[in-house]
Design a protein around this motif. Structure first.
Motif, PDB file in Angstrom:
ATOM      1  N   MET A 115      28.637  33.002  59.112  1.00  0.00           N
ATOM      2  CA  MET A 115      29.435  32.598  57.967  1.00  0.00           C
ATOM      3  C   MET A 115      28.992  33.323  56.699  1.00  0.00           C
ATOM      4  N   LEU A 116      27.694  33.410  56.488  1.00  0.00           N
ATOM      5  CA  LEU A 116      27.179  34.070  55.291  1.00  0.00           C
ATOM      6  C   LEU A 116      27.591  35.543  55.252  1.00  0.00           C
ATOM      7  N   GLY A 117      27.509  36.212  56.398  1.00  0.00           N
ATOM      8  CA  GLY A 117      27.921  37.612  56.463  1.00  0.00           C
ATOM      9  C   GLY A 117      29.401  37.785  56.177  1.00  0.00           C
ATOM     10  N   THR A 118      30.207  36.867  56.678  1.00  0.00           N
ATOM     11  CA  THR A 118      31.652  36.924  56.452  1.00  0.00           C
ATOM     12  C   THR A 118      31.965  36.817  54.965  1.00  0.00           C
ATOM     13  N   VAL A 119      31.333  35.868  54.296  1.00  0.00           N
ATOM     14  CA  VAL A 119      31.552  35.685  52.855  1.00  0.00           C
ATOM     15  C   VAL A 119      31.028  36.895  52.087  1.00  0.00           C
ATOM     16  N   ALA A 120      29.835  37.350  52.434  1.00  0.00           N
ATOM     17  CA  ALA A 120      29.218  38.466  51.704  1.00  0.00           C
ATOM     18  C   ALA A 120      30.058  39.739  51.794  1.00  0.00           C
ATOM     19  N   LEU A 121      30.582  40.050  52.971  1.00  0.00           N
ATOM     20  CA  LEU A 121      31.363  41.276  53.117  1.00  0.00           C
ATOM     21  C   LEU A 121      32.751  41.170  52.489  1.00  0.00           C
ATOM     22  N   GLY A 122      33.194  39.981  52.179  1.00  0.00           N
ATOM     23  CA  GLY A 122      34.473  39.806  51.490  1.00  0.00           C
ATOM     24  C   GLY A 122      34.354  39.826  49.978  1.00  0.00           C
ATOM     25  N   HIS A 123      33.165  39.622  49.445  1.00  0.00           N
ATOM     26  CA  HIS A 123      33.010  39.507  47.999  1.00  0.00           C
ATOM     27  C   HIS A 123      33.213  40.790  47.195  1.00  0.00           C
ATOM     28  N   PRO A 124      32.811  41.947  47.662  1.00  0.00           N
ATOM     29  CA  PRO A 124      33.088  43.128  46.833  1.00  0.00           C
ATOM     30  C   PRO A 124      34.568  43.272  46.480  1.00  0.00           C
ATOM     31  N   TYR A 125      35.436  43.017  47.416  1.00  0.00           N
ATOM     32  CA  TYR A 125      36.871  43.101  47.140  1.00  0.00           C
ATOM     33  C   TYR A 125      37.291  42.033  46.128  1.00  0.00           C
ATOM     34  N   ALA A 126      36.747  40.830  46.269  1.00  0.00           N
ATOM     35  CA  ALA A 126      37.068  39.752  45.325  1.00  0.00           C
ATOM     36  C   ALA A 126      36.600  40.105  43.912  1.00  0.00           C
ATOM     37  N   ILE A 127      35.429  40.689  43.809  1.00  0.00           N
ATOM     38  CA  ILE A 127      34.909  41.096  42.495  1.00  0.00           C
ATOM     39  C   ILE A 127      35.795  42.178  41.895  1.00  0.00           C
ATOM     40  N   LYS A 128      36.205  43.128  42.707  1.00  0.00           N
ATOM     41  CA  LYS A 128      37.106  44.182  42.244  1.00  0.00           C
ATOM     42  C   LYS A 128      38.402  43.580  41.707  1.00  0.00           C
ATOM     43  N   SER A 129      38.933  42.604  42.406  1.00  0.00           N
ATOM     44  CA  SER A 129      40.167  41.946  41.973  1.00  0.00           C
ATOM     45  C   SER A 129      39.978  41.210  40.655  1.00  0.00           C
ATOM     46  N   ARG A 130      38.833  40.598  40.461  1.00  0.00           N
ATOM     47  CA  ARG A 130      38.576  39.885  39.207  1.00  0.00           C
ATOM     48  C   ARG A 130      38.420  40.838  38.033  1.00  0.00           C
ATOM     49  N   PHE A 131      37.825  41.980  38.274  1.00  0.00           N
ATOM     50  CA  PHE A 131      37.764  42.998  37.217  1.00  0.00           C
ATOM     51  C   PHE A 131      39.178  43.422  36.816  1.00  0.00           C
ATOM     52  N   ALA A 132      40.042  43.643  37.796  1.00  0.00           N
ATOM     53  CA  ALA A 132      41.424  44.044  37.497  1.00  0.00           C
ATOM     54  C   ALA A 132      42.128  42.952  36.707  1.00  0.00           C
ATOM     55  N   TYR A 133      41.944  41.716  37.089  1.00  0.00           N
ATOM     56  CA  TYR A 133      42.567  40.581  36.404  1.00  0.00           C
ATOM     57  C   TYR A 133      42.111  40.519  34.942  1.00  0.00           C
ATOM     58  N   ALA A 134      40.796  40.565  34.737  1.00  0.00           N
ATOM     59  CA  ALA A 134      40.249  40.462  33.377  1.00  0.00           C
ATOM     60  C   ALA A 134      40.670  41.644  32.517  1.00  0.00           C
ATOM     61  N   ALA A 135      40.571  42.845  33.046  1.00  0.00           N
ATOM     62  CA  ALA A 135      40.928  44.039  32.276  1.00  0.00           C
ATOM     63  C   ALA A 135      42.413  44.063  31.956  1.00  0.00           C
ATOM     64  N   GLY A 136      43.235  43.676  32.902  1.00  0.00           N
ATOM     65  CA  GLY A 136      44.679  43.666  32.670  1.00  0.00           C
ATOM     66  C   GLY A 136      45.071  42.723  31.553  1.00  0.00           C
ATOM     67  N   HIS A 137      44.531  41.517  31.594  1.00  0.00           N
ATOM     68  CA  HIS A 137      44.855  40.544  30.545  1.00  0.00           C
ATOM     69  C   HIS A 137      44.296  40.974  29.192  1.00  0.00           C
ATOM     70  N   LEU A 138      43.083  41.531  29.192  1.00  0.00           N
ATOM     71  CA  LEU A 138      42.508  42.011  27.938  1.00  0.00           C
ATOM     72  C   LEU A 138      43.354  43.136  27.351  1.00  0.00           C
ATOM     73  N   GLY A 139      43.742  44.092  28.172  1.00  0.00           N
ATOM     74  CA  GLY A 139      44.580  45.192  27.687  1.00  0.00           C
ATOM     75  C   GLY A 139      45.913  44.700  27.155  1.00  0.00           C
ATOM     76  N   HIS A 140      46.514  43.765  27.850  1.00  0.00           N
ATOM     77  CA  HIS A 140      47.811  43.217  27.440  1.00  0.00           C
ATOM     78  C   HIS A 140      47.703  42.516  26.083  1.00  0.00           C
ATOM     79  N   GLN A 141      46.664  41.694  25.911  1.00  0.00           N
ATOM     80  CA  GLN A 141      46.505  40.985  24.642  1.00  0.00           C
ATOM     81  C   GLN A 141      46.056  41.914  23.522  1.00  0.00           C
TER      82      GLN A 141
END
Length: 182
Positions: free
Chosen positions: A1-27
């Motif tokens: 389970m830990l390995g499954t979560v760990a290997l999925g997190h880089p993509y999740a972090i990448k998505s959060r960067f896109a979310y934050a940057a997109g909203h910041l740029g828009h505002q």
């Protein structure tokens, strides 16, 4: 389970960067050009290509984007046997023991379909730990660039923490009077 979560997190972090940057740029675009700004930001999941129109005009965005693109990129996917995708859309490789991917469907020349039989060896924990350490370092570098880019936007338009505390929320100040934008 830990390995499954760990290997999925880089993509999740990448998505959060896109979310934050997109909203910041828009505002930030709103603060920069309140008379012509349109609230047309997408409501769907955001990828780096989706936020490009809202961020590309800002200095340092390109450098930030190049850093974020490396997170969960081609090298990570190849070395992890594209674990996140296969876990969510098929059968992912196992850790330490077990074979997966015994049957694969691929598209051949001229659109022909073929099935191949074989199997993937299990992922080695030490190799995956080393791979995740590289991803962690990519995340840190991307964060340094995001912090630099976002601070510049916030300072440029007087949206620092001190300004928000002194004058109320930046959004409410801007929405009451378009002429209040710097």
């Amino acid at each position: 389970m830990l390995g499954t979560v760990a290997l999925g997190h880089p993509y999740a972090i990448k998505s959060r960067f896109a979310y934050a940057a997109g909203h910041l740029g828009h505002q930030a675009n709103r603060a920069k050009s309140p008379a012509t700004w349109e609230d047309n930001f997408p409501l769907k999941n955001l990828y780096l290509n989706d936020i490009e129109p809202y961020c590309k005009g800002w200095k340092k965005y390109r450098r930030f984007k190049l850093r974020v693109e490396l997170i969960a990129g081609r090298a990570f996917n190849e070395e992890s046997d594209n674990f996140r995708h296969n876990y969510n859309h098929g059968f992912s490789s196992r850790f330490m023991i077990g074979l997966t991917g015994t049957v694969s469907r691929t598209e051949g020349a001229a659109g022909s379909i073929r099935y191949t039989f074989g199997g993937n060896e299990p992922l080695d924990l030490a190799e995956m730990a080393d791979l995740l350490e590289k991803e962690r370092d990519q995340c840190y570098l991307a964060f340094v660039h995001f912090r630099s880019w976002s601070r510049r936007r916030l300072q440029q338009y007087g949206l620092t923490r001190r300004a928000r505390c002194k004058h109320g929320s930046a959004d409410s100040e801007r929405s009451r009077s378009p002429s209040a934008a710097p």
